[in-house]
Design an enzyme around this catalytic site. Sequence first.
Site, short mmCIF file in Angstrom:
data_model
loop_
_atom_site.label_atom_id
_atom_site.label_comp_id
_atom_site.label_asym_id
_atom_site.label_seq_id
_atom_site.Cartn_x
_atom_site.Cartn_y
_atom_site.Cartn_z
N ARG A 42 -0.94 -10.69 -1.39
CA ARG A 42 -1.59 -9.42 -1.72
C ARG A 42 -1.40 -9.04 -3.18
NH1 ARG A 42 -0.96 -5.30 3.26
NH2 ARG A 42 -1.62 -6.68 4.93
N ASP A 149 -3.08 10.00 4.31
CA ASP A 149 -2.52 8.65 4.20
C ASP A 149 -1.93 8.50 2.80
OD1 ASP A 149 -3.00 5.93 6.03
OD2 ASP A 149 -2.52 5.52 3.94
C1 LIG Z 1 -1.79 0.44 10.70
S1 LIG Z 1 -2.40 1.89 9.92
C2 LIG Z 1 -2.60 2.96 11.31
C3 LIG Z 1 -3.87 3.76 11.26
C4 LIG Z 1 -4.12 4.68 12.47
N1 LIG Z 1 -3.09 5.67 12.60
C5 LIG Z 1 -4.22 3.87 13.74
O1 LIG Z 1 -3.29 3.83 14.54
O2 LIG Z 1 -5.25 3.22 13.96
C6 LIG Z 1 -0.92 2.53 9.14
C7 LIG Z 1 -1.21 3.49 8.00
O3 LIG Z 1 0.02 4.14 7.62
C8 LIG Z 1 -0.03 4.38 6.23
N2 LIG Z 1 1.33 4.63 5.71
C9 LIG Z 1 2.35 3.75 5.60
N3 LIG Z 1 3.43 4.33 5.04
C10 LIG Z 1 3.07 5.62 4.80
C11 LIG Z 1 3.74 6.74 4.21
N4 LIG Z 1 5.00 6.64 3.75
N5 LIG Z 1 3.07 7.91 4.13
C12 LIG Z 1 1.80 8.02 4.58
N6 LIG Z 1 1.11 7.00 5.13
C13 LIG Z 1 1.74 5.81 5.24
C14 LIG Z 1 -0.68 3.11 5.68
O4 LIG Z 1 -1.22 3.31 4.39
C15 LIG Z 1 -1.72 2.79 6.75
O5 LIG Z 1 -3.00 3.27 6.39
#
Ligand SMILES: C[S@@+](CC[C@H](N)C(=O)[O-])C[C@H]1O[C@@H](n2cnc3c(N)ncnc32)[C@H](O)[C@@H]1O
Length: 278
Positions: A42, A149
């Site tokens: 990445r 996010d």
């Molecule tokens: C796998 S996705 C899940 C999306 C959705 N909630 C779902 O279950 O389909 C995880 C998301 O968490 C976000 N994320 C990770 N660490 C984070 C943080 N410290 N604060 C806010 N968002 C975060 C990532 O950018 C990503 O978009």
Amino acid sequence: MASVYDREFEFTPKDFEFIRDLVGERTGIVLSDHKLDMVYGRLSRRLRKLNIGKFADYLHILKQDDESELVEFTNALTTNLTSFFREPHHFDFLKKEALPYFLKQRDKRRLRVWSAGCSTGEEPYTIAMTLHEAVPHITNWDVKILATDLDSNVVDKGKSGIYEESRLNGVTPERIKKWFRKGRGSQVDNVKVSPELQELIAFKQLNLMHDWPVRGPFDVIFCRNVVIYFSKDTQRILFNRFADVLADDGYLIVGHSESLHKVTERFQLIGKTIYRKR
Ligand SMILES: C[S@@+](CC[C@H](N)C(=O)[O-])C[C@H]1O[C@@H](n2cnc3c(N)ncnc32)[C@H](O)[C@@H]1O
């Protein structure tokens, strides 16, 4: 594992250690050893884009606190997998249990839902469809969905409300007809969500590890498939903070492989990955 010399860019175990610490500090995400190839792949895209020949030089830029590159760096390392109506039992619960309860309880006609870690927006739009379907005369209610996010790219994508039509896999034909407009011309493979859904949602970039400029109390918080990458200690701090901004009778919904067991006592499990504040 490829040796440091087999790769297009020189990438040493020390470089990986530095990246691991920096990601942990900025996001709470814990990168295990088997994520090394993912990290290399990445971030290599960033090196190519910046025309840099080795990771040491890229890390030098990050060490100088170049905030715009730090944002690109974190965006590159987050995992954004999501879909409409992912883990559909959560939306059945919202429609059949949580919302009927709130409709009776909330005489001020105010409803607040937070999709924390909303990725590209499919989750908050699914919540918006569910609210429209379960709240009669919704325009007489003060309803807001906060969608946040860490990754600014996915927040922008969510805000646009434009998706490839192929992303509508989990959506019934009736809902597609009701809530999505088909694109034309250059947008022919895309759909756009209807303004009625968009106006319920406020998309914001927000790092869950930092301060939250949010106005609660929330009736429901969705934080699904976000904390799997966090340590138990970080999860504890986060879930306790969620309890603080949740209404006393509010719900917290987590992802299919997540659990609050031995993490915090402030919630009670009431369904599959569904919690209520104690
Ligand atoms: C796998 S996705 C899940 C999306 C959705 N909630 C779902 O279950 O389909 C995880 C998301 O968490 C976000 N994320 C990770 N660490 C984070 C943080 N410290 N604060 C806010 N968002 C975060 C990532 O950018 C990503 O978009």
